[in-house]
Design an enzyme around this catalytic site. Structure first.
Site, short mmCIF file in Angstrom:
data_model
loop_
_atom_site.label_atom_id
_atom_site.label_comp_id
_atom_site.label_asym_id
_atom_site.label_seq_id
_atom_site.Cartn_x
_atom_site.Cartn_y
_atom_site.Cartn_z
N CYS A 128 -4.02 2.46 -5.11
CA CYS A 128 -3.65 2.75 -3.72
C CYS A 128 -2.61 3.88 -3.69
CB CYS A 128 -3.09 1.49 -3.06
SG CYS A 128 -2.34 1.80 -1.45
N CYS B 104 0.86 2.74 -2.46
CA CYS B 104 1.52 1.91 -3.48
C CYS B 104 2.08 2.80 -4.58
CB CYS B 104 0.56 0.88 -4.05
SG CYS B 104 0.31 -0.58 -3.02
N ASP C 70 4.79 13.36 6.26
CA ASP C 70 3.35 13.48 6.06
C ASP C 70 3.05 14.82 5.38
OD1 ASP C 70 0.70 12.01 7.61
OD2 ASP C 70 0.42 14.01 6.74
N HIS D 131 1.75 -4.14 -0.23
CA HIS D 131 0.43 -3.62 0.13
C HIS D 131 -0.21 -4.50 1.20
CE1 HIS D 131 -3.34 -1.44 -0.32
NE2 HIS D 131 -3.90 -2.61 -0.09
N ASN E 46 -3.28 3.80 12.96
CA ASN E 46 -4.73 3.88 12.96
C ASN E 46 -5.28 2.67 12.19
OD1 ASN E 46 -4.91 6.39 14.31
ND2 ASN E 46 -4.49 7.49 12.40
N THR F 32 -7.42 6.75 6.97
CA THR F 32 -7.94 7.29 5.71
C THR F 32 -7.25 6.69 4.50
OG1 THR F 32 -6.43 9.18 5.81
CG2 THR F 32 -8.63 9.48 6.76
N HIS G 147 -3.47 1.49 3.32
CA HIS G 147 -2.19 0.82 3.12
C HIS G 147 -1.45 1.08 4.42
CE1 HIS G 147 1.50 -0.04 0.36
NE2 HIS G 147 1.96 0.07 1.60
N HIS H 19 0.50 1.96 7.62
CA HIS H 19 1.53 2.98 7.85
C HIS H 19 1.61 3.28 9.34
CE1 HIS H 19 -2.29 4.95 6.88
NE2 HIS H 19 -1.97 5.86 7.76
N HIS I 28 2.57 6.20 11.90
CA HIS I 28 2.86 7.61 12.10
C HIS I 28 3.95 7.75 13.17
CE1 HIS I 28 -0.94 9.31 10.25
NE2 HIS I 28 -1.37 8.09 10.52
P1 AMP Z 1 -4.34 7.83 8.38
O1 AMP Z 1 -5.41 8.88 8.57
O2 AMP Z 1 -3.85 7.17 9.63
O3 AMP Z 1 -4.76 6.82 7.31
O4 AMP Z 1 -3.07 8.60 7.83
C1 AMP Z 1 -2.92 8.93 6.48
C2 AMP Z 1 -1.92 10.05 6.43
O5 AMP Z 1 -1.45 10.17 5.10
C3 AMP Z 1 -2.48 11.40 6.83
O6 AMP Z 1 -1.77 11.91 7.95
C4 AMP Z 1 -2.28 12.26 5.58
O7 AMP Z 1 -1.91 13.59 5.88
C5 AMP Z 1 -1.17 11.51 4.87
N1 AMP Z 1 -1.11 11.71 3.43
C6 AMP Z 1 -2.15 11.67 2.57
N2 AMP Z 1 -1.70 11.87 1.31
C7 AMP Z 1 -0.36 12.00 1.39
C8 AMP Z 1 0.68 12.24 0.43
N3 AMP Z 1 0.42 12.35 -0.89
N4 AMP Z 1 1.95 12.36 0.88
C9 AMP Z 1 2.22 12.27 2.20
N5 AMP Z 1 1.30 12.03 3.14
C10 AMP Z 1 0.02 11.92 2.75
ZN ZN Z 2 -1.02 0.00 -1.24
#
Ligand code: AMP
Ligand code: ZN
Length: 114
Positions: A4, A7, A30, A46, A87, A95, A98, A100, A102
């Site tokens: 993950c 994680c 982000d 997680h 989301n 995407t 885990h 989160h 925003h």
């Molecule tokens: P979601 O589409 O709601 O799952 O949001 C996932 C977010 O994680 C997206 O806005 C990505 O730009 C962000 N993201 C993906 N990889 C990383 C990373 N390595 N560091 C910081 N943010 C990330």
């Molecule tokens: Zn995780």
């Protein structure tokens, strides 16, 4: 090692620009910001999606939301406004599976969201 992404960020295996950390959550910028402020607030434990939440996580979710308001306040966005988004699942744009939150600020937000 966990597969993950978040994680691995929590564990420090993958770098992130951390802006806040306590015992139960971290916040980092982000990597693909959609606004001048775009922070992700991530529980250290997680939890894949909102669908997996139990009553035991009520305090954690409260801490995440209150941290979002505090970080927005620190950046001066309390009055002008800011956006918070969870989301849940692919159809809503999730995407990273885990949980989160925003936190977006620093520009005018449209409604309805895309
Ligand atoms: P979601 O589409 O709601 O799952 O949001 C996932 C977010 O994680 C997206 O806005 C990505 O730009 C962000 N993201 C993906 N990889 C990383 C990373 N390595 N560091 C910081 N943010 C990330
Ligand atoms: Zn995780």
């Amino acid at each position: 090692m966990s597969q993950c992404l978040f994680c691995r960020i929590v564990a420090g295996d993958i770098p992130a620009a951390r802006v806040y950390e306590d015992e139960e959550l971290i916040a980092f910028n982000d990597i693909n910001p959609q606004a001048p402020m775009h922070v992700l607030i991530v529980p250290k434990a997680h939890i894949a999606t909102l669908n997996e939440l139990a009553q035991a996580q009520d305090a954690l979710i409260g801490s995440m939301v209150r941290r979002a308001a505090a970080l927005a306040h620190d950046r001066g966005f309390s009055e002008d406004g800011f956006r918070t988004v969870f989301n849940c699942n692919a159809g809503a744009g999730q995407t990273v599976f885990h949980l989160h939150l925003h936190v977006l600020g620093g520009r005018t937000m449209a409604w309805p969201p895309g």
